[in-house]
Structures are given as C-alpha cells and as structure tokens.
Design a protein around this motif. Structure first.
Motif: not given
Length: 48
Positions: A10-14, A24-28, A33-41
């Motif tokens: 699955p994919t999402k747009i930041c 990513r497995k850590k987001w399983a 609830n994941v909205k951003y691609c990275s901590e920086k964003c």
C-alpha cells in the motif's frame, strides 16, 4: 504482509512533500494513522 512484493504494498501521498511513500513494517500496527513519509516532513508541518 509476508510474501508480498514491493510493487503490491500500500502507498500514501505525503501532504508536505507530495511524494508517494510505501508501507513499512514498523508502521504495520498504525498504518491508518501514518500521514507523513518522514520525521522531517512531520516536523515541517509543526513549524507552519
């Protein structure tokens, strides 16, 4: 998610950088609830 090829993940747009990012497995446990691609964003939105 074991045994699934990368092109079928699955994919999402930041909302910050507007780039697609892949599951990513850590987001399983909280993929919904994941909205951003990275901590920086994520930090960028808090400054605005």
């Amino acid at each position: 998610m074991k045994g699934i090829k990368k092109q079928h993940l699955p994919t999402k747009i930041c909302p910050v950088c507007e780039r697609p990012f892949i599951w990513r497995k850590k987001w399983a446990k909280n993929w919904d609830n994941v909205k951003y691609c990275s901590e920086k964003c994520r930090r960028t939105t808090q400054k605005i």
